[in-house]
Scaffold this active site. Structure first.
Site, PDB file in Angstrom:
ATOM      1  N   LYS A 232      36.767  40.088  41.493  1.00 45.59           N
ATOM      2  CA  LYS A 232      37.033  39.424  42.779  1.00 45.59           C
ATOM      3  C   LYS A 232      36.627  37.961  42.695  1.00 45.59           C
ATOM      4  O   LYS A 232      37.350  37.072  43.142  1.00 45.59           O
ATOM      5  CB  LYS A 232      36.271  40.137  43.908  1.00 45.59           C
ATOM      6  CG  LYS A 232      36.906  41.452  44.304  1.00 45.59           C
ATOM      7  CD  LYS A 232      36.013  42.319  45.181  1.00 45.59           C
ATOM      8  CE  LYS A 232      36.636  43.703  45.353  1.00 45.59           C
ATOM      9  NZ  LYS A 232      35.749  44.694  45.946  1.00 45.59           N
TER      10      LYS A 232
ATOM     11  N   GLN B  90      30.304  45.698  49.204  1.00 47.80           N
ATOM     12  CA  GLN B  90      30.840  46.532  48.126  1.00 47.80           C
ATOM     13  C   GLN B  90      30.290  47.965  48.218  1.00 47.80           C
ATOM     14  O   GLN B  90      29.078  48.156  48.304  1.00 47.80           O
ATOM     15  CB  GLN B  90      30.472  45.897  46.772  1.00 47.80           C
ATOM     16  CG  GLN B  90      31.065  46.582  45.574  1.00 47.80           C
ATOM     17  CD  GLN B  90      32.592  46.451  45.481  1.00 47.80           C
ATOM     18  OE1 GLN B  90      33.160  45.403  45.732  1.00 47.80           O
ATOM     19  NE2 GLN B  90      33.255  47.529  45.140  1.00 47.80           N
TER      20      GLN B  90
ATOM     21  N   ASP C 221      37.951  43.677  54.647  1.00 45.32           N
ATOM     22  CA  ASP C 221      38.291  45.027  54.202  1.00 45.32           C
ATOM     23  C   ASP C 221      39.038  45.801  55.291  1.00 45.32           C
ATOM     24  O   ASP C 221      39.610  46.851  55.027  1.00 45.32           O
ATOM     25  CB  ASP C 221      36.999  45.804  53.853  1.00 45.32           C
ATOM     26  CG  ASP C 221      36.801  45.932  52.351  1.00 45.32           C
ATOM     27  OD1 ASP C 221      37.799  45.809  51.609  1.00 45.32           O
ATOM     28  OD2 ASP C 221      35.649  46.151  51.928  1.00 45.32           O
TER      29      ASP C 221
END
Ligand code: NDP
Length: 290
Positions: free
Chosen positions: A54, A98, A123
């Site tokens: 990422k 995460q 997200d």
């Protein structure tokens, strides 16, 4: 005849190129560089690889990225304080926690995710975003289902009036996928572990999305000839071997289009994270100017 394979690499590149161009335009116009913060707790090796990817992709795209590495023994309150700091940081437009979290924090996963400002929730896991998606309002959409829809669009596959069957009803894949397909005027059926006659239902699908988490779950007898088969599953079957939910070898002989694993929709997830970070920066900028 064998199905056309939808390779993720081709579509991910196209989507990243498009987003990179839009980021450059946005930054030139506003002077704002989109910023993404990724919080990683503990030392899960797979998570560390994802976070590194990422970070590298952000650098390629013109996004400032900040990786916040926290010890696995961190308390829930300390983690909340970290999230709140990022919520209040005007240089950060997207926040990603995460997953998975270390065992001791598992039970607080939702509580922690829901602390992220919905405008920065790249997200798309916050209930405000899930709710907005279900009523068809602009929102942050979970990256994996969004990647699937973008891939179908780019491949020129029409969804209007089609029968779509999704196997899996999780909040991060199955349910948002159902809402996205509904918004494209597909007729949607969502199957799960209590579904009866799953094989017959799957065989009615013009578009079949597998998000189960079980290797070779979808077999050729579940496929309508010519169907579009999207395999979201990522199953580790050996230390260095990943497979999807679809029995690729036999299903590709019956389907019209199929995504492979690895090399399919998984590659679009990071591209969509970049897209969402830009969307978040744009949304926050318009709100500030109101
Ligand atoms: P979950 O485990 O949260 O959900 C799995 C779903 O499959 C559940 O709804 C479950 O039903 C259903 N299911 C399980 N067994 C059966 C069965 N025998 N018959 C019918 N339905 C069944 O998984 P996720 O949605 O998080 O992920 C699904 C897959 O996608 C995983 O392999 C995951 O690794 C992968 N994934 C890939 C991503 C990417 O490409 N980047 C991102 C996210 C996920 P019930 O609700 O009844 O339990």
């Amino acid at each position: 005849m064998s199905a056309t394979i939808l390779w993720g690499k081709t579509y991910a590149k196209k989507l990243k190129d498009e987003t990179k161009e839009k980021i450059a335009e946005f930054t030139e116009k506003t002077g704002i560089t989109p910023g993404l913060a990724v919080i990683i707790v503990g030392e899960d090796p797979a998570s560390q690889v994802y976070v590194r990817n990422k970070h590298t992709t952000c650098a390629e795209m013109g996004i400032n990225s900040q990786v916040i590495e926290l010890v696995p023994t961190i308390s829930k309150d300390e983690l909340i304080a970290t999230i709140e700091n990022l919520n209040n940081d005007s240089n950060i437009h997207g926040i990603l926690l995460q997953l998975p979290l270390p065992k001791a924090l598992h039970k607080y996963e939702n509580e922690l995710l829901y602390r992220i400002n919905p405008l920065k929730d790249v997200d798309g896991f916050h209930p405000v975003n899930a709710g907005r998606l279900s009523i068809g309002e602009k929102c942050m959409v979970p990256c994996t289902p969004l990647g699937c829809i973008k891939m179908l669009e780019l491949a020129g596959i029409s969804l209007d009036g089609k029968n779509a069957v999704i196997i899996g009803r999780s909040n991060i894949v199955g349910k948002p996928m159902a809402n996205l397909l509904l918004a494209k005027n597909a007729t949607v059926t969502v199957c799960h572990s209590h579904t009866r006659n799953l094989q017959q239902i799957a065989a009615t699908a013009d578009i079949l999305v597998a998000a189960v988490g079980k290797p070779n779950f979808v077999t050729a007898d579940m496929i309508k000839p010519g169907a579009v088969v999207i395999d979201v599953g990522i199953n580790r079957i050996a230390p260095k071997k990943i497979t999807g939910d679809v029995d690729f070898t036999t299903v590709k002989e019956k389907a019209g289009f199929i995504t492979p694993v690895p090399g399919g929709v998984g590659l679009l997830t990071i591209a969509m994270l970049m897209h969402n970070t830009l969307e978040a920066a744009m949304l926050q900028q318009t709100q500030q100017n109101r």
